[in-house]
Design an enzyme around this catalytic site. Structure first.
Site, PDB file in Angstrom:
ATOM      1  N   ASP A  86      87.712  -7.951 -22.593  1.00 32.81           N
ATOM      2  CA  ASP A  86      87.486  -8.610 -21.297  1.00 32.81           C
ATOM      3  C   ASP A  86      87.742  -7.645 -20.140  1.00 32.81           C
ATOM      4  OD1 ASP A  86      86.811 -10.934 -22.551  1.00 32.81           O
ATOM      5  OD2 ASP A  86      88.698 -11.979 -22.147  1.00 32.81           O
ATOM      6  N   GLU A  96      78.122  -8.485 -23.820  1.00 33.67           N
ATOM      7  CA  GLU A  96      78.302  -7.232 -23.085  1.00 33.67           C
ATOM      8  C   GLU A  96      77.023  -6.815 -22.384  1.00 33.67           C
ATOM      9  OE1 GLU A  96      77.125  -5.832 -27.283  1.00 33.67           O
ATOM     10  OE2 GLU A  96      77.954  -7.605 -26.292  1.00 33.67           O
TER      11      GLU A  96
END
Length: 326
Positions: A207, A233
């Site tokens: 994260d 992503e």
């Protein structure tokens, strides 16, 4: 005399919740909450309110109610808070709160809202602030709330970029006018070897990588560019340019910004890992449809992956779909 209480917000909590800081209230005080639809109403003392604000287990009085006004009795003298869950964004549910102290007790000024500075004192009954709001005031507040909900619905909560919903809406808007196509470029990008970072360091580090990459991309782009986290992503960038070369230069700005960002796995660490991204670019004028544009930009992205990553590739007609980059 009843005392009307002003609303506030608590940092870290969704704007979906209205927080009313009642201040010190005597035992036997009745808290009256006027609702416009079904809501969750929570009355809690200050200690439990702090636990609630931090996302920890807390105790409260109240619950889901269909009654309006809902009335809750304060069991002991202390600082108290009311939190109203505005259920149903479409309903733009509203609420008003007032306290009715027992005979002989004086209502106190509201408590400071944590993280928000000094709270304004509650309006005395009969003052201008305590009078019913006009239709114009109500409409303005509803429009402000609607804009807030739209922003929440279109924002990725982790990175602060636009989310896939907003990205798709912007793409649809572009294709609704053929005049936009010639000067619009779609850039798709994802983080190189992101899965290995997640597997090695865990999702919390993953994260942090996503946030760092998002900040680098956002800071490198022209103001008119539109950037979004489209999933996992993956990121999407939409730019208006005068030539494919300009679009390529913008993509390279984003790539170099990420490459130059040193990412540390632990706070206070002096050495970090190198994070890179691969990018694929296609001009909207090269596509037959919105789906075709996305497919071609994705083919260019896979071309970057197969050519060694950390680079920008521009779509060419001879590119073949290879969904397993080296």
């Amino acid at each position: 005399m009843p005392q009307k209480i002003g609303e506030g917000f608590v940092l870290g909590l969704s704007p979906r919740y209205k927080c009313y800081h009642l201040g010190k209230q005597a035992a036997g005080t009745v808290v009256e909450v006027v609702l416009s639809c079904v809501n969750n109403v929570r009355l809690m003392d200050h200690a439990n309110f702090l636990l609630y604000s931090e996302g920890k287990t807390f105790q409260f009085i109240g619950g889901r109610t269909e009654k309006s006004p809902a009335r809750l009795a304060i069991p002991r003298t202390a600082n108290w808070h009311i939190v109203v869950d505005r259920v149903g964004f479409q309903a733009l549910s509203d609420s008003n709160v007032r306290t009715i102290p027992p005979k002989g007790a004086k209502p106190a000024a509201p408590l400071l809202a944590p993280g928000t500075g000094n709270a304004a004192p509650a309006a005395a009954a009969g003052s201008q602030a305590a009078r019913p709001t006009s239709e114009a005031d109500v409409l303005t507040r509803m429009l402000n709330e609607l804009n807030t909900y739209k922003q929440i619905a279109n924002t990725d909560s982790l990175t602060g970029l636009a989310n896939r919903r907003a990205f798709d809406a912007r793409m649809t808007q572009i294709f609704s006018d053929p005049k936009n196509l010639a000067g619009t470029a779609l850039i798709l990008t994802d983080i190189d070897h992101f899965k290995s970072f997640n597997d090695r360091f865990g999702h919390l580090v993953g994260d942090r990588i996503l946030k760092s990459v998002a900040e680098a991309i956002r800071g490198s782009l022209p103001k008119a560019a539109f950037s979004a986290r489209t999933g996992g992503e993956e990121f999407g960038i939409i730019v208006q340019v005068t030539s494919p070369d300009d679009a390529f230069d913008i993509a390279e700005l984003a790539r170099r910004a990420v490459e130059s960002t040193s990412f540390t796995h632990q706070p206070g660490a002096t050495e970090g890992s190198k994070i890179t991204i691969s990018l694929g670019l296609c001009m909207a004028g090269q596509s037959l449809s919105l789906e075709d544009l996305y497919i071609k930009a994705d083919l260019a992205l896979y071309g970057s992956k197969n050519d060694g990553r950390n680079r920008t590739s521009v779509y060419q007609d001879d590119m073949q779909d290879n969904s397993t980059p080296a």
